[in-house]
Design an enzyme around this catalytic site. Structure first.
Site, short mmCIF file in Angstrom:
data_model
loop_
_atom_site.label_atom_id
_atom_site.label_comp_id
_atom_site.label_asym_id
_atom_site.label_seq_id
_atom_site.Cartn_x
_atom_site.Cartn_y
_atom_site.Cartn_z
N PRO A 106 0.55 5.37 -0.43
CA PRO A 106 0.35 4.42 -1.24
C PRO A 106 0.90 4.28 -2.84
CG PRO A 106 -1.59 4.98 -0.08
CD PRO A 106 -0.78 6.04 0.16
N LYS A 165 13.66 -0.20 -7.77
CA LYS A 165 12.50 -0.51 -6.82
C LYS A 165 11.56 -1.50 -7.43
CE LYS A 165 9.75 -0.92 -3.11
NZ LYS A 165 9.99 -2.05 -2.12
P1 NAD Z 1 -0.24 2.00 4.06
O1 NAD Z 1 -1.45 1.71 2.93
O2 NAD Z 1 -0.24 1.29 5.16
O3 NAD Z 1 -0.12 3.54 4.26
C1 NAD Z 1 -0.29 4.54 3.40
C2 NAD Z 1 -0.66 5.84 4.30
O4 NAD Z 1 -0.86 6.95 3.54
C3 NAD Z 1 -2.13 5.88 4.87
O5 NAD Z 1 -2.04 5.85 6.34
C4 NAD Z 1 -2.91 6.66 4.25
O6 NAD Z 1 -4.03 7.05 5.14
C5 NAD Z 1 -1.82 7.61 3.91
N1 NAD Z 1 -2.15 8.58 2.80
C6 NAD Z 1 -2.83 8.62 1.59
N2 NAD Z 1 -2.83 9.43 1.07
C7 NAD Z 1 -2.53 10.37 1.83
C8 NAD Z 1 -2.65 11.92 1.55
N3 NAD Z 1 -2.91 12.53 0.48
N4 NAD Z 1 -2.06 12.68 2.68
C9 NAD Z 1 -1.81 12.00 3.88
N5 NAD Z 1 -1.50 10.68 3.95
C10 NAD Z 1 -2.10 9.98 2.87
O7 NAD Z 1 0.90 1.63 2.93
P2 NAD Z 1 2.48 1.31 3.47
O8 NAD Z 1 2.44 -0.23 3.62
O9 NAD Z 1 2.74 2.09 4.80
O10 NAD Z 1 3.11 1.40 2.17
C11 NAD Z 1 3.76 2.89 1.66
C12 NAD Z 1 4.45 2.87 0.43
O11 NAD Z 1 5.39 2.13 0.69
C13 NAD Z 1 3.73 2.13 -0.86
O12 NAD Z 1 4.08 3.01 -1.91
C14 NAD Z 1 4.27 0.76 -0.71
O13 NAD Z 1 4.23 0.08 -1.86
C15 NAD Z 1 5.67 1.00 -0.22
N6 NAD Z 1 6.45 -0.17 0.60
C16 NAD Z 1 5.73 -1.05 1.43
C17 NAD Z 1 6.32 -1.96 2.04
C18 NAD Z 1 5.41 -2.74 3.29
O14 NAD Z 1 6.11 -3.69 3.47
N7 NAD Z 1 4.37 -2.34 3.58
C19 NAD Z 1 7.59 -2.19 1.80
C20 NAD Z 1 8.31 -1.40 0.94
C21 NAD Z 1 7.63 -0.30 0.25
#
Ligand code: NAD
Length: 294
Positions: A66, A170
């Site tokens: 995240p 980004k």
């Molecule tokens: P999300 O919250 O759906 O997923 C994050 C995952 O990381 C969760 O499953 C959580 O359990 C896991 N996690 C957290 N800490 C951890 C650790 N120490 N070890 C292992 N797993 C851990 O978030 P997302 O939507 O997948 O986004 C991830 C990143 O990508 C963010 O930085 C977000 O800003 C970026 N992003 C998201 C999107 C989107 O459309 N969702 C688009 C571009 C970029």
């Protein structure tokens, strides 16, 4: 054939990792929530109980977490780097502070491990379709090694500059995205309040000068686009709290350089209000709710 460790299997990480499996890669996966590994395990990945177990024997380590604190916690909070082969390449895809990206890359470098910041654009649909844009910071040689793997998850790969530069680019992109989503919600709400059908107005804007990514692919009005999060109760997608985080990162970057970002600051405040109203977990297009009249 390289072994890949993939850590962080949320909305983005899961479809990205599935594409690597589809492309024939061997994956070890890990997420703090064990249930998040089920889909990957069913597709043939090795589910690792710990990050340390996941990186054992990996040539490439990919993380999709995240925020800055999760990335710093993972790489700097314990001894994970000591368990990564110094010949391995680390590709950090989360959107985090450029300073955090530089700090983690320097710690990896101190152990001889190459690291790239490679945040993505394209949303969950782009992640599922394998059409993400990767915005990379780091050394040319490391990017050349990463390219074949990135090409299995994305379509466009940009080299923004040295470590941290991917994150700066980004953050600029996402600040604009936050502004344009709020602006799109505002324009649609104004039109509907004045008697227009949201679909008709969206079609008009999509072919006029107000056209943007939201009107083309990610309309915030429920029912206008069948596949957009707005039509699924704003579930999945890109969480409003994550957008708030990215607008906060833009604020920090502006503060550090005395740059002015009045619209970015306004968008951050709108998302803060939206989160305070209890909508932080909804997709960021739900900012429309701020404008809706009962
Ligand atoms: P999300 O919250 O759906 O997923 C994050 C995952 O990381 C969760 O499953 C959580 O359990 C896991 N996690 C957290 N800490 C951890 C650790 N120490 N070890 C292992 N797993 C851990 O978030 P997302 O939507 O997948 O986004 C991830 C990143 O990508 C963010 O930085 C977000 O800003 C970026 N992003 C998201 C999107 C989107 O459309 N969702 C688009 C571009 C970029």
């Amino acid at each position: 054939m390289s072994n890949i460790a993939f850590i962080g299997l949320g909305n983005m990480g899961t479809p990205m990792a599935l594409n690597l499996i589809k492309a024939g890669r061997q994956l070890a996966v890990h997420d703090l929530l064990p249930a998040n590994m089920d889909k990957l395990a069913a597709a043939g990945a090795r589910a690792a109980a710990t990050a340390r177990d996941a990186v054992a024997g990996a040539d490439i380590v990919i993380t999709m977490l995240p925020a800055s604190q999760h990335v710093e916690g993972l790489y700097l909070g314990g001894d994970l780097l000591a368990h990564i082969d110094p010949r391995a390449l680390v590709i950090e895809c989360s959107t985090i502070a450029p300073e955090s990206a530089r700090k983690v890359a320097a710690a990896a470098q101190a152990r001889g491990i190459s690291m790239l910041d490679a945040p993505v654009s394209g949303g969950t649909a782009g992640a599922a379709a394998g059409t993400l844009t990767f915005i990379v910071g780091g050394e040319d040689q490391a990017l050349a090694r990463a390219r074949p793997v990135l090409e299995q998850m994305g379509k466009n790969i940009f080299h923004a500059g040295p470590a941290g530069a991917g994150q700066v680019a980004k953050i600029c992109n996402n600040m604009l995205l936050g502004i344009l989503m709020a602006g799109t919600a505002e324009a649609l709400s104004l039109g509907v309040a004045n008697g227009l059908d949201p679909k008709v107005l969206s079609d008009i804007i999509a072919k006029s000068s107000g056209r943007n990514w939201a009107t083309e692919l990610y309309n915030p009005w429920p029912g206008v686009m069948e596949h957009a999060p707005a039509s699924k109760g704003y579930a999945g997608g890109f969480g409003s709290d994550l957008m708030l985080k990215d607008l906060g990162l833009a604020g920090e970057a502006a503060q550090a350089t005395r740059a002015s970002i009045p619209l970015g600051a306004l968008a951050r405040n709108l998302y803060a209000l939206h989160g305070a109203a209890g909508h932080g977990k909804l997709d960021f297009s739900s900012i429309l709710k701020l404008y809706q009249q009962d």
